[in-house]
Design a protein around this motif. Sequence first.
Motif, PDB file in Angstrom:
ATOM      1  N   LEU A   1      27.573  21.505  12.708  1.00  0.00           N
ATOM      2  CA  LEU A   1      28.195  22.833  12.077  1.00  0.00           C
ATOM      3  C   LEU A   1      29.606  22.604  11.511  1.00  0.00           C
ATOM      4  N   LEU A   2      30.602  22.065  12.209  1.00  0.00           N
ATOM      5  CA  LEU A   2      31.768  21.880  11.836  1.00  0.00           C
ATOM      6  C   LEU A   2      31.701  20.997  10.530  1.00  0.00           C
ATOM      7  N   PHE A   3      30.904  19.956  10.771  1.00  0.00           N
ATOM      8  CA  PHE A   3      30.926  18.786   9.623  1.00  0.00           C
ATOM      9  C   PHE A   3      30.402  19.271   8.296  1.00  0.00           C
ATOM     10  N   GLY A   4      29.236  20.263   8.452  1.00  0.00           N
ATOM     11  CA  GLY A   4      28.923  20.960   7.221  1.00  0.00           C
ATOM     12  C   GLY A   4      29.671  22.004   6.682  1.00  0.00           C
ATOM     13  N   LEU A   5      30.401  22.418   7.434  1.00  0.00           N
ATOM     14  CA  LEU A   5      31.533  23.322   7.153  1.00  0.00           C
ATOM     15  C   LEU A   5      32.446  22.475   6.406  1.00  0.00           C
TER      16      LEU A   5
ATOM     17  N   GLY B   1      34.221  20.215  -0.903  1.00  0.00           N
ATOM     18  CA  GLY B   1      33.843  19.999  -2.078  1.00  0.00           C
ATOM     19  C   GLY B   1      32.716  18.964  -2.094  1.00  0.00           C
ATOM     20  N   MET B   2      32.384  18.336  -0.798  1.00  0.00           N
ATOM     21  CA  MET B   2      31.755  16.980  -0.908  1.00  0.00           C
ATOM     22  C   MET B   2      30.166  17.502  -1.173  1.00  0.00           C
ATOM     23  N   ALA B   3      29.772  18.739  -0.799  1.00  0.00           N
ATOM     24  CA  ALA B   3      28.304  19.224  -1.021  1.00  0.00           C
ATOM     25  C   ALA B   3      28.140  19.585  -2.492  1.00  0.00           C
ATOM     26  N   ASN B   4      29.125  19.582  -3.324  1.00  0.00           N
ATOM     27  CA  ASN B   4      29.174  19.859  -4.914  1.00  0.00           C
ATOM     28  C   ASN B   4      28.945  18.527  -5.532  1.00  0.00           C
ATOM     29  N   PRO B   5      27.842  18.379  -6.207  1.00  0.00           N
ATOM     30  CA  PRO B   5      27.645  17.112  -6.817  1.00  0.00           C
ATOM     31  C   PRO B   5      28.655  16.987  -8.210  1.00  0.00           C
ATOM     32  N   ALA B   6      28.913  17.941  -8.691  1.00  0.00           N
ATOM     33  CA  ALA B   6      29.903  18.003  -9.878  1.00  0.00           C
ATOM     34  C   ALA B   6      31.260  17.480  -9.632  1.00  0.00           C
TER      35      ALA B   6
ATOM     36  N   LEU C   1      22.766  -0.198  -3.452  1.00  0.00           N
ATOM     37  CA  LEU C   1      21.674   1.078  -3.634  1.00  0.00           C
ATOM     38  C   LEU C   1      22.285   2.287  -3.174  1.00  0.00           C
ATOM     39  N   PHE C   2      23.131   2.549  -1.999  1.00  0.00           N
ATOM     40  CA  PHE C   2      23.614   3.595  -1.636  1.00  0.00           C
ATOM     41  C   PHE C   2      24.686   4.185  -2.665  1.00  0.00           C
ATOM     42  N   GLY C   3      25.630   3.462  -3.143  1.00  0.00           N
ATOM     43  CA  GLY C   3      26.410   3.913  -4.277  1.00  0.00           C
ATOM     44  C   GLY C   3      25.870   4.155  -5.623  1.00  0.00           C
ATOM     45  N   ALA C   4      24.922   3.223  -5.891  1.00  0.00           N
ATOM     46  CA  ALA C   4      24.346   3.765  -7.095  1.00  0.00           C
ATOM     47  C   ALA C   4      23.729   5.224  -6.957  1.00  0.00           C
ATOM     48  N   GLY C   5      22.889   5.348  -6.071  1.00  0.00           N
ATOM     49  CA  GLY C   5      22.301   6.859  -5.685  1.00  0.00           C
ATOM     50  C   GLY C   5      23.139   8.017  -5.828  1.00  0.00           C
ATOM     51  N   TRP C   6      24.476   7.580  -5.168  1.00  0.00           N
ATOM     52  CA  TRP C   6      25.685   8.543  -4.939  1.00  0.00           C
ATOM     53  C   TRP C   6      26.072   8.896  -6.464  1.00  0.00           C
ATOM     54  N   GLY C   7      26.302   7.706  -7.037  1.00  0.00           N
ATOM     55  CA  GLY C   7      26.796   7.734  -8.474  1.00  0.00           C
ATOM     56  C   GLY C   7      25.849   8.454  -9.469  1.00  0.00           C
ATOM     57  N   LEU C   8      24.627   8.486  -9.044  1.00  0.00           N
ATOM     58  CA  LEU C   8      23.554   9.044 -10.147  1.00  0.00           C
ATOM     59  C   LEU C   8      23.641  10.553  -9.835  1.00  0.00           C
ATOM     60  N   ALA C   9      23.367  10.813  -8.553  1.00  0.00           N
ATOM     61  CA  ALA C   9      23.074  12.100  -8.216  1.00  0.00           C
ATOM     62  C   ALA C   9      24.122  12.895  -7.755  1.00  0.00           C
ATOM     63  N   GLY C  10      25.234  12.520  -7.319  1.00  0.00           N
ATOM     64  CA  GLY C  10      26.391  13.227  -6.702  1.00  0.00           C
ATOM     65  C   GLY C  10      26.303  13.421  -5.436  1.00  0.00           C
TER      66      GLY C  10
ATOM     67  N   PRO D   1      23.643  11.430   1.972  1.00  0.00           N
ATOM     68  CA  PRO D   1      22.748  12.114   2.721  1.00  0.00           C
ATOM     69  C   PRO D   1      23.547  13.374   3.329  1.00  0.00           C
ATOM     70  N   GLY D   2      24.591  13.220   3.894  1.00  0.00           N
ATOM     71  CA  GLY D   2      25.004  14.475   4.615  1.00  0.00           C
ATOM     72  C   GLY D   2      25.302  15.635   3.696  1.00  0.00           C
ATOM     73  N   PRO D   3      26.013  15.492   2.684  1.00  0.00           N
ATOM     74  CA  PRO D   3      26.151  16.487   1.539  1.00  0.00           C
ATOM     75  C   PRO D   3      24.868  17.107   1.036  1.00  0.00           C
ATOM     76  N   ALA D   4      24.012  16.190   0.912  1.00  0.00           N
ATOM     77  CA  ALA D   4      22.759  16.694   0.223  1.00  0.00           C
ATOM     78  C   ALA D   4      21.947  17.677   1.337  1.00  0.00           C
TER      79      ALA D   4
END
Length: 140
Positions: free
Chosen positions: A11-15, A21-26, A90-99, A102-105
């Motif tokens: 819960l603390l991590f998610g908050l 702002g890490m959960a905001n892809p923009a 692969l992780f970095g490419a996915g992060w860069g394409l989708a924003g 895993p955790g923030p998603a």
Amino acid sequence: MRKLSAFACGLLFGLGLIVSGMANPAKVLGFLDLAGQWDPSLAFVMAGAIALAAPAFRLARSRRQSFGGAPMQLPTARRIDGRLVGGALLFGAGWGLAGFCPGPALVAAGSGEPRAWLFVAAMLAGMAIYAVLERRSPSR
């Protein structure tokens, strides 16, 4: 008690992901856009995370069990190989394409973000494909 502790930490991590702002892809894509309108604010989030985690990992290495009584299970591998580099790319490419990573998603999916649900589905499919390929690989 362990489940309550795990829930509180999650819960603390998610908050923290929401507040930072890490959960905001923009916001994440703005941080990754070095050639455009770069938003450096997430660098401070990362620096804060490193500053908090570094002493915690140092303490963890000196202990045999966690404060909750579970055995400490820290990674021991130190070798950088093609699989590690390929996975990081692969992780970095996915992060860069989708924003998302895993955790923030998962946090964004929990708040009802449709793009996050798509990302989580693709992430789970990728994990399933990896598991199948690993079982078929004779060298593993």
